[in-house]
Every structure is written in structure tokens, then in C-alpha cells.
Enzyme design. Structure first.
Site, PDB file in Angstrom:
ATOM      1  CD  GLU A   1      -2.702   1.287   2.603  1.00  0.00           C
ATOM      2  OE1 GLU A   1      -3.354   2.325   2.746  1.00  0.00           O
ATOM      3  OE2 GLU A   1      -2.097   0.531   3.423  1.00  0.00           O
TER       4      GLU A   1
ATOM      5  CD  GLU B  24      -6.482   2.771   6.601  1.00  0.00           C
ATOM      6  OE1 GLU B  24      -5.913   2.060   7.416  1.00  0.00           O
ATOM      7  OE2 GLU B  24      -6.238   2.882   5.508  1.00  0.00           O
TER       8      GLU B  24
END
Length: 179
Positions: A47, A146
């Protein structure tokens, strides 16, 4: 699926001075991890995290950098975890990035920019458009939320109910959408 972290530039060190060594180490570590994960039929995710707001020292910052590293690693069980919050901050142009990196994407995360709250909070991103784009690309994976909710969990997921209703769907109470 498991997130494989890239690490952080050491304190007091210039990024450019250690970038080559950090990339080499990250690639070696990813190859090792990918081989172990393959034995368990698991996927590793890398990520990119923005270094403008969230973590100035995080090594992996853009989808372009992540894609280049994934190509060098060359393992089919390593994928891109594309967090649209970070991607927007670092590069914008989300439609192009989603289309370009779609073959590499193994997981998507969302949060509104700049506040990192629910998708329906004020901000830069048009999530109904993004969700329709993901559908048109035939994305079948999960979309992780998130973000820092404004209230409790149920309140923080109110945007999803509104989105479903706008699409003519109803929440069945079982965690799945039903027509």
C-alpha cells in the site's frame, strides 16, 4: 490477504540518499514473503501511503512506485492495496489511476479527502462516481472503509444505506444488499 509494510526512511536520513537501498531491501523482502504466502495460497498487498500528511517517512508513496516494485518482484500473489485517500493526496486523477493499475489491485480502501471521514462527508471525492467506475471495471473485491467516523459505527455507515437506496437497493439486515 495481508498487508506487507514498506518501512520508513530512517530518522535524520534524506529519502534520496537511501531510496535505492530501501527499494532493494523491500524487493528482497517481498519476494521472500510472497514465496511463503504462496505456500498458504495467500495474497500479499503493498500500500502506498502519502508522505504529505499521513507519514512523511513512509517509503512507498505512489501507485506508480508500487507498480514498479511489483513488476520487479514478479510474483502473481502480490497485489496493490490502493487506498484512494492516499492516492488522491499524492497524485489525484483517481479515474486514470484506477484504470491504469486495475490489473494490479488486490484491495481498495476509501476515505474522504481531506478530512479522512465517511464518503458522504464534505470533500474532494465523488464516491458514487468512483463506485460506478469500479463496477464498470468489474471489481469484485472488498472495499475497505479506513476513515475516522464522525460518530459510532452504525452512524458512520449511514452513507452506505443512502448509497444503496440511491441505487434502488435495500439493506436486508444480513450484511448483504438485496434488490
Amino acid at each position: 490477504r495481508i498487508h506487507l509494510l514498506a518501512g520508513r526512511v530512517p530518522l535524520g536520513t534524506e529519502r534520496a540518499a537511501v531510496a535505492g537501498e530501501m527499494e532493494t531491501t523491500f524487493i528482497e523482502n517481498l519476494k521472500y514473503a510472497a514465496d511463503l504466502l504462496a505456500q498458504e495460497d495467500m495474497i500479499g498487498l503493498v500500500e502506498p501511503i502519502n508522505n504529505r500528511i499521513t507519514d512523511p517517512r513512509y517509503f512507498l508513496n505512489t501507485p506508480h512506485q508500487a507498480a514498479a516494485i511489483l513488476e520487479k518482484v514478479g510474483r502473481p500473489n502480490l497485489k496493490l492495496q490502493l487506498d484512494l485517500f492516499h492516492c488522491q493526496i499524492m497524485d489525484g486523477n483517481l479515474s486514470h489511476n484506477l484504470e491504469t493499475y486495475f490489473p494490479l489491485i488486490g484491495h481498495i480502501q476509501i476515505a474522504q479527502v481531506p478530512g479522512r471521514h465517511e464518503p458522504d462527508s464534505p470533500g474532494e471525492l465523488n464516491f458514487p462516481y468512483i463506485f460506478e467506475l469500479l463496477e464498470s471495471l468489474s471489481y469484485t473485491g472488498y472495499v475497505g472503509c479506513e476513515y475516522a467516523p464522525k460518530g459510532d459505527t452504525l452512524e458512520g455507515l449511514g452513507w452506505l444505506r443512502s448509497y444503496w437506496e440511491s441505487r434502488g437497493l435495500q439493506h436486508s439486515g444480513t450484511g448483504k444488499a438485496a434488490e
